[in-house]
Design a protein around this motif. Structure first.
Motif, PDB file in Angstrom:
ATOM      1  N   TYR A  21       0.859  -1.043  -0.126  1.00  0.00           N
ATOM      2  CA  TYR A  21      -0.074   0.027   0.057  1.00  0.00           C
ATOM      3  C   TYR A  21       0.839   1.214  -0.210  1.00  0.00           C
ATOM      4  N   SER A  72      -6.943  -8.333  11.568  1.00  0.00           N
ATOM      5  CA  SER A  72      -6.068  -7.079  11.525  1.00  0.00           C
ATOM      6  C   SER A  72      -6.637  -5.713  12.221  1.00  0.00           C
ATOM      7  N   LEU A 119       7.974   1.375   9.643  1.00  0.00           N
ATOM      8  CA  LEU A 119       8.591   2.509   9.668  1.00  0.00           C
ATOM      9  C   LEU A 119       8.094   3.797   9.796  1.00  0.00           C
ATOM     10  N   ARG A 176      16.132   0.088  -1.302  1.00  0.00           N
ATOM     11  CA  ARG A 176      15.681   0.422   0.182  1.00  0.00           C
ATOM     12  C   ARG A 176      15.035  -1.059   0.482  1.00  0.00           C
ATOM     13  N   ASP A 209       2.164  -8.486   1.176  1.00  0.00           N
ATOM     14  CA  ASP A 209       0.924  -8.107   1.778  1.00  0.00           C
ATOM     15  C   ASP A 209       0.205  -7.125   1.049  1.00  0.00           C
ATOM     16  N   SER A 267       3.085  -0.498   9.053  1.00  0.00           N
ATOM     17  CA  SER A 267       3.812   0.821   9.088  1.00  0.00           C
ATOM     18  C   SER A 267       4.920   0.676  10.097  1.00  0.00           C
ATOM     19  N   GLN A 271      -2.617  -8.333  12.556  1.00  0.00           N
ATOM     20  CA  GLN A 271      -1.744  -7.338  11.822  1.00  0.00           C
ATOM     21  C   GLN A 271      -2.201  -5.937  12.354  1.00  0.00           C
ATOM     22  N   LYS A 303       7.017  -1.339   3.191  1.00  0.00           N
ATOM     23  CA  LYS A 303       6.758  -0.866   2.022  1.00  0.00           C
ATOM     24  C   LYS A 303       7.780   0.058   1.380  1.00  0.00           C
ATOM     25  N   SER A 304       8.321  -0.242   0.125  1.00  0.00           N
ATOM     26  CA  SER A 304       9.289   0.707  -0.209  1.00  0.00           C
ATOM     27  C   SER A 304       9.222   0.387  -1.990  1.00  0.00           C
ATOM     28  N   ALA A 305       9.143   1.583  -2.641  1.00  0.00           N
ATOM     29  CA  ALA A 305       9.164   1.482  -4.101  1.00  0.00           C
ATOM     30  C   ALA A 305      10.637   1.569  -4.647  1.00  0.00           C
TER      31      ALA A 305
HETATM   32  N1  LIG Z   1      -3.689  -3.713   8.045  1.00  0.00           N
HETATM   33  C1  LIG Z   1      -3.720  -2.700   7.809  1.00  0.00           C
HETATM   34  O1  LIG Z   1      -4.909  -1.814   8.035  1.00  0.00           O
HETATM   35  C2  LIG Z   1      -2.698  -1.819   7.044  1.00  0.00           C
HETATM   36  C3  LIG Z   1      -2.596  -0.363   7.206  1.00  0.00           C
HETATM   37  C4  LIG Z   1      -1.569   0.382   6.734  1.00  0.00           C
HETATM   38  C5  LIG Z   1      -0.527  -0.489   6.091  1.00  0.00           C
HETATM   39  N2  LIG Z   1      -0.873  -1.759   5.906  1.00  0.00           N
HETATM   40  C6  LIG Z   1       0.262  -2.474   5.144  1.00  0.00           C
HETATM   41  O2  LIG Z   1       1.639  -2.302   5.509  1.00  0.00           O
HETATM   42  C7  LIG Z   1       2.572  -1.924   4.807  1.00  0.00           C
HETATM   43  C8  LIG Z   1       3.603  -1.001   5.423  1.00  0.00           C
HETATM   44  O3  LIG Z   1       2.898  -0.071   5.835  1.00  0.00           O
HETATM   45  P1  LIG Z   1       3.289   1.632   5.269  1.00  0.00           P
HETATM   46  O4  LIG Z   1       3.478   1.473   3.863  1.00  0.00           O
HETATM   47  O5  LIG Z   1       1.961   2.384   5.684  1.00  0.00           O
HETATM   48  O6  LIG Z   1       4.455   2.186   6.104  1.00  0.00           O
HETATM   49  P2  LIG Z   1       5.844   1.895   6.077  1.00  0.00           P
HETATM   50  O7  LIG Z   1       6.238   0.539   5.785  1.00  0.00           O
HETATM   51  O8  LIG Z   1       6.194   2.075   7.797  1.00  0.00           O
HETATM   52  O9  LIG Z   1       6.530   3.243   5.406  1.00  0.00           O
HETATM   53  C9  LIG Z   1       6.645   3.334   4.157  1.00  0.00           C
HETATM   54  C10 LIG Z   1       7.411   4.416   3.829  1.00  0.00           C
HETATM   55  O10 LIG Z   1       8.785   4.492   4.251  1.00  0.00           O
HETATM   56  C11 LIG Z   1       9.508   4.697   3.180  1.00  0.00           C
HETATM   57  N3  LIG Z   1      10.761   3.885   3.358  1.00  0.00           N
HETATM   58  C12 LIG Z   1      10.728   2.581   3.047  1.00  0.00           C
HETATM   59  N4  LIG Z   1      12.048   2.193   3.368  1.00  0.00           N
HETATM   60  C13 LIG Z   1      12.786   3.202   3.507  1.00  0.00           C
HETATM   61  C14 LIG Z   1      14.012   3.395   3.985  1.00  0.00           C
HETATM   62  N5  LIG Z   1      14.881   2.327   4.078  1.00  0.00           N
HETATM   63  N6  LIG Z   1      14.687   4.481   4.380  1.00  0.00           N
HETATM   64  C15 LIG Z   1      13.741   5.535   4.121  1.00  0.00           C
HETATM   65  N7  LIG Z   1      12.343   5.489   4.048  1.00  0.00           N
HETATM   66  C16 LIG Z   1      11.961   4.296   3.572  1.00  0.00           C
HETATM   67  C17 LIG Z   1       8.554   4.642   1.824  1.00  0.00           C
HETATM   68  O11 LIG Z   1       9.184   5.274   0.971  1.00  0.00           O
HETATM   69  P3  LIG Z   1       9.641   4.559  -0.639  1.00  0.00           P
HETATM   70  O12 LIG Z   1       8.614   3.833  -1.104  1.00  0.00           O
HETATM   71  O13 LIG Z   1       9.768   5.846  -1.522  1.00  0.00           O
HETATM   72  O14 LIG Z   1      10.836   3.847  -0.206  1.00  0.00           O
HETATM   73  C18 LIG Z   1       7.297   4.891   2.444  1.00  0.00           C
HETATM   74  O15 LIG Z   1       7.178   6.223   2.209  1.00  0.00           O
HETATM   75  C19 LIG Z   1       1.658  -1.288   3.683  1.00  0.00           C
HETATM   76  O16 LIG Z   1       2.217  -1.132   2.627  1.00  0.00           O
HETATM   77  C20 LIG Z   1       0.531  -2.380   3.790  1.00  0.00           C
HETATM   78  O17 LIG Z   1       0.772  -3.425   2.961  1.00  0.00           O
HETATM   79  C21 LIG Z   1      -1.673  -2.508   6.397  1.00  0.00           C
END
Ligand SMILES: NC(=O)c1ccc[n+]([C@@H]2O[C@H](COP(=O)([O-])OP(=O)(O)OC[C@H]3O[C@@H](n4cnc5c(N)ncnc54)[C@H](OP(=O)(O)O)[C@@H]3O)[C@@H](O)[C@H]2O)c1
Length: 277
Positions: free
Chosen positions: A23, A140, A191, A237, A46, A189, A162, A231-233
């Protein structure tokens, strides 16, 4: 390539100790990111019906030469589709979009207690698991009272909960409940969506280990016994985020990191009141 340890769920199945979040990637972005993540070594992916990217995730997973049994795919039931029959229908639609004959983990995305349909949805998921369409079932964003109700009314304990969890929103009480019930906590999340990465305390701990703040945040999740799904695009990373199994945070590090924790650091909804749009 980093070798990812496996953890055992309460249903006896194995799950990778770190996964890849998708996401808010759209279908083409998710397809490309999943391909890169597979190449980097991720095996747990995920997604969710609500993310609108199951199709891209499925295509990305098809395109790489890894056996289906070697990957672990999680998707989630969206709130609008809670209920017994609608859960069964929603599952089939997810399966079709993912282009798979089974899913490794199906989660109820949010409890949505105001709807009061999560127990009915859970009963449908138990049926899907019995039929072998899904290997493991979980939830979750479930609070202790939601978990207890599922268990009391069906006798089946979720394999995973989750939840939002990052070093500055540490969720110790919920994790303790999960653990007592034999439920593996997964950290979404992990990170903190990137916001906390510049924190000086986190920076000091990272410096002590010659690691990045992101690696410290992910290692912290791993050391609590939980599974992060960053998540990272960006491929570099993605790879760096996997390198968290070759160093250990000390007691001093853990004490320093504990000072960052505050309930106000939640970035997402409160499961007690959250309503999915
Ligand atoms: N169950 C639920 O309700 C729920 C809710 C939210 C999320 N999720 C799941 O959890 C996953 C992860 O959560 P999230 O995407 O919200 O947040 P996250 O993984 O905590 O953070 C993602 C952010 O951190 C950046 N990032 C990643 N690696 C990095 C690094 N090494 N250094 C610096 N910045 C970095 C990414 O940017 P770039 O992409 O530009 O690298 C993106 O902006 C989601 O993708 C989804 O699958 C589940």
């Amino acid at each position: 390539m980093t070798t990812i340890p496996l953890l055992t769920l309460n249903d006896g199945r194995k799950i990778p100790a770190i996964g890849f979040g998708t996401y808010p990637l759209d279908n083409p972005q998710a397809e490309a990111a999943v391909r890169e993540a597979l190449a980097a070594g991720y095996r747990l992916f995920d997604t969710a019906a609500r993310y609108g990217n199951e199709s891209g995730v499925g295509t990305g997973l098809l395109s790489f030469d890894v056996g289906r049994e070697d990957i672990f795919v999680t998707t989630k039931l969206r709130g609008a589709e809670q209920g017994f029959d609608s859960t069964l229908r929603a599952f089939e639609a997810s399966l079709e979009r993912l282009k798979m004959s089974y899913i490794d983990m199906y989660l109820i995305h949010w409890p949505l207690p105001g709807k009061d349909l999560y127990v009915e949805s859970w009963k449908a998921m138990i049926r899907l698991q019995k039929e072998g369409r899904v290997r493991s079932i979980g939830v979750s964003n479930f609070l202790p009272e939601h978990l207890q109700r599922l268990i009391d009314e069906t006798g089946v304990t979720p394999a995973v909960n989750q939840i939002e969890m990052h070093v500055d929103f540490a969720q110790a009480a919920q994790r303790e409940v999960d653990s007592k019930l034999g439920i593996l906590t997964q950290a979404w999340s992990p990170l903190g969506r990137g916001d906390i990465l510049k924190d000086p305390t986190l920076g000091r701990v990272a410096e002590r280990h010659g690691r990045t703040p992101a690696q410290v945040m992910l290692r912290w999740v791993v050391q609590t016994g939980s599974v992060p799904i960053p998540k990272s695009a960006h491929p570099e990373r993605m790879r760096a985020n996997l390198r968290v199994f070759d160093f250990q945070l000390t007691d001093e590090d853990m004490r320093d990191l504990a000072t960052l924790d505050a309930p106000s650091h939640r970035t997402g909804g409160d499961p007690a009141t959250y309503i999915e749009e």
